[in-house]
Motif scaffolding. Sequence first.
Motif, PDB file in Angstrom:
ATOM      1  N   ALA A  42       0.914  -1.100  -0.036  1.00  0.00           N
ATOM      2  CA  ALA A  42      -0.104   0.057  -0.111  1.00  0.00           C
ATOM      3  C   ALA A  42       0.523   1.322  -0.021  1.00  0.00           C
ATOM      4  N   LEU A  43       0.459   2.237  -0.639  1.00  0.00           N
ATOM      5  CA  LEU A  43       0.976   3.452  -0.624  1.00  0.00           C
ATOM      6  C   LEU A  43       0.634   4.527   0.493  1.00  0.00           C
ATOM      7  N   ALA A  44       1.439   5.100   1.574  1.00  0.00           N
ATOM      8  CA  ALA A  44       0.878   5.838   2.502  1.00  0.00           C
ATOM      9  C   ALA A  44       0.404   7.164   2.132  1.00  0.00           C
ATOM     10  N   ALA A  63       7.650  16.196   2.987  1.00  0.00           N
ATOM     11  CA  ALA A  63       8.713  15.159   3.217  1.00  0.00           C
ATOM     12  C   ALA A  63       8.088  13.763   2.210  1.00  0.00           C
ATOM     13  N   ALA A  64       9.298  13.259   2.030  1.00  0.00           N
ATOM     14  CA  ALA A  64       9.087  11.864   1.090  1.00  0.00           C
ATOM     15  C   ALA A  64       8.153  11.122   1.674  1.00  0.00           C
ATOM     16  N   ALA A  69       5.893  -0.942   2.242  1.00  0.00           N
ATOM     17  CA  ALA A  69       6.948  -2.170   2.029  1.00  0.00           C
ATOM     18  C   ALA A  69       8.313  -1.175   2.108  1.00  0.00           C
ATOM     19  N   GLY A  70       8.249  -0.030   1.950  1.00  0.00           N
ATOM     20  CA  GLY A  70       9.410   0.827   1.980  1.00  0.00           C
ATOM     21  C   GLY A  70       9.921   1.273   0.678  1.00  0.00           C
TER      22      GLY A  70
END
Length: 409
Positions: A42-44, A63-64, A69-70
């Motif tokens: 999933a995308l935050a 912020a990035a 999953a990073g």
Amino acid sequence: MGGWNRLLVVALGILLVSWSGPAASAFWSSVSSNGAAAKSDALAQGSKPSTSVTGTNVSVTWAASTTAAGRSVTGYSIARYGVASGGTRVPATGACAGPVTSLACVEANVPAGTWYYTVTPMLALWQGQESARSAGTTPVTDTTPPAAPTVTAPALVNSLNVGNVPVGGTAEANSTVTLTVSGAGASSFSQTIIANSAGGWTAAPVDVSRFTDGTITFSAKATDAAGNTGGAGTATSKKKSTPPTVANVELANVAGGVAGKIEKGDTVTITFSDVINGKTVCNTWPVTGSFTVNGNNQVTVNVSPNNVLSVSLTGCALNLGSVNLGAGYTSTALSFSGSGNGNGTTPNFSSMTWSGNRVVITLGSGVSGGNTVQSDPAVFASFTPAGNITDTDGNPLSTAAVTGTASRF
């Protein structure tokens, strides 16, 4: 069957994403050669951006973002709203038109209003959840610079006000005025003043003692609340702050007179380093030029028993001072005034002539001194000025006694 299973999983994933639309927050990927094994990532949500304004340009930073999953995202979609919640999403333009691959962008020429920015992370064809909205951001749409301020300063700066020159003027109401002061002999300097609601501004008293005598320039620019800076308004002052001094006081014997005696026709000459304001010596004289007082009983020269010479005039209270003759010409009080023309070459009457930086006093008829002063040792007269004598620029003459060169009647 293994190959068919993998194809089936991929096809189902594509159908699911297509059905969910571009706002889907997950994607599917194969994690092994086992067609039955797959997992979602999933995308935050995007981070809440910060904004700053320069004129009509809005800078947006954030912020990035990564996936659960990073994984790094591939870009960001930037938008703005005209209200803090709800409202219509307006895609950002210019350098902020998506996808933006950095963590900052500047949207130029933003329309007037208050805007709330958002950031949405993107990964290939998928996008995450839109961020919370930034604080309200109001671009400055005023691009008109204020008019040049008016500047008022005294025409003359002398030793009396050189350390606290009053400077002020008018400018756009509530603007920030930057006053720069310059002159010869030193670096310029500035101070900042806020104009009041009526546009008036007054600088802190300005010390221009660092500059040499000459022209001092006061230059002021106004900057309005939108950051626009206008042209300069200027004023100049003439600086002359070096006070005058007594350059010399000399006694001279009249031609054909008795050397060493005080008598009719002897002269006293007082020389100054600069032109003296005539009105500060006698209120009926002009400020500049020259003036002579002579005639019957118009000028009286008095010498005290201790050999101090002073002068009085008819028609004004003379403000000159006294001359210590430096030697014993008399042991009694003497007075030289006189009337008529005497012998035709040396008038009987005393006279006084002022011509800019020089005063000459000539003794008329009277009783000569009873003593004869020899040339050795040398005689040095001294002059003690009266108070309130100034040069034409208003600089006061010191009242300290000054000794002249060797001379005698």
